[in-house]
Design a protein around this motif. Sequence first.
Motif, PDB file in Angstrom:
ATOM      1  N   UNK A 128       0.804  -1.227   0.000  1.00  0.00           N
ATOM      2  CA  UNK A 128       0.000   0.000   0.000  1.00  0.00           C
ATOM      3  C   UNK A 128       0.836   1.275   0.000  1.00  0.00           C
ATOM      4  N   UNK A 129       0.189   2.369  -0.364  1.00  0.00           N
ATOM      5  CA  UNK A 129       0.732   3.732  -0.455  1.00  0.00           C
ATOM      6  C   UNK A 129       1.747   3.870  -1.596  1.00  0.00           C
ATOM      7  N   UNK A 130       1.656   2.985  -2.607  1.00  0.00           N
ATOM      8  CA  UNK A 130       2.657   2.987  -3.683  1.00  0.00           C
ATOM      9  C   UNK A 130       2.639   4.318  -4.445  1.00  0.00           C
ATOM     10  N   UNK A 131       3.835   4.759  -4.820  1.00  0.00           N
ATOM     11  CA  UNK A 131       3.949   5.964  -5.646  1.00  0.00           C
ATOM     12  C   UNK A 131       3.561   5.655  -7.093  1.00  0.00           C
ATOM     13  N   UNK A 132       4.031   4.492  -7.580  1.00  0.00           N
ATOM     14  CA  UNK A 132       3.695   4.027  -8.935  1.00  0.00           C
ATOM     15  C   UNK A 132       3.337   2.549  -8.865  1.00  0.00           C
ATOM     16  N   UNK A 133       2.528   2.104  -9.833  1.00  0.00           N
ATOM     17  CA  UNK A 133       2.187   0.682  -9.976  1.00  0.00           C
ATOM     18  C   UNK A 133       2.656   0.227 -11.358  1.00  0.00           C
ATOM     19  N   UNK A 134       3.416  -0.871 -11.409  1.00  0.00           N
ATOM     20  CA  UNK A 134       3.936  -1.372 -12.690  1.00  0.00           C
ATOM     21  C   UNK A 134       3.271  -2.662 -13.158  1.00  0.00           C
ATOM     22  N   UNK A 135       2.279  -3.140 -12.420  1.00  0.00           N
ATOM     23  CA  UNK A 135       1.622  -4.405 -12.796  1.00  0.00           C
ATOM     24  C   UNK A 135       0.130  -4.169 -12.969  1.00  0.00           C
TER      25      UNK A 135
END
Length: 196
Positions: A128-135
């Motif tokens: 959680x709280x990710x800056x970016x998501x790559x999936x």
Amino acid sequence: MKKLVLILVLATIIINCKSENKGKIGSEVSNITTEKELDTIRLTNGFDFPVGKPDAKKYYNAQKFGDNNHLGDDWNGIGGGNTDLGDPIYSIGNGYVSFAKNVYGGWGNVIRIIHFIDKENQVESLYAHCNEIFVKKGEYIKKGQKIGTIGTNDGTYPAHLHLELRNEVGLPIGDGYSSNTKGYLNPTKFIKNNRK
Ligand SMILES: [Zn+2]
């Protein structure tokens, strides 16, 4: 004339049988191929830490599972503050992305991954709280694959990764804190006990 009708009927039956068999054999083969392919990629092969790959080097667990009824671990860079903003987050194990989007509120960008330990046992990790998501939802991914980056939930917190691990797959997202830990595991303890 009767002969011609008979031949036509027989021909129709033969053609139908052939196309039925073709369909059956075709779908069986593709199922087997799919299963074989999936078995090699979807089962877990041990677990690693989600930051400082693979041993959480240069990171510390600022709020452990169980502290203040915390349902996960809070991974922070040893530099403190936002020094870890944008650092990579890695999947703790091989698995299937079941959720990857911004849910706002106290959560922000959330990734959920189902890990198939064997045919009966699965665990689910949540980042959680990710800056970016790559999936993307529906992807199979590998242990150690970069799935996102550490974020602040749009400035709500100093940058850190909130990691949860659940042995009940598909629970509601929850609140991140609860005295009721049913369905939740201590992520650090689990990872330490399940290294390859
Ligand atoms: Zn947390």
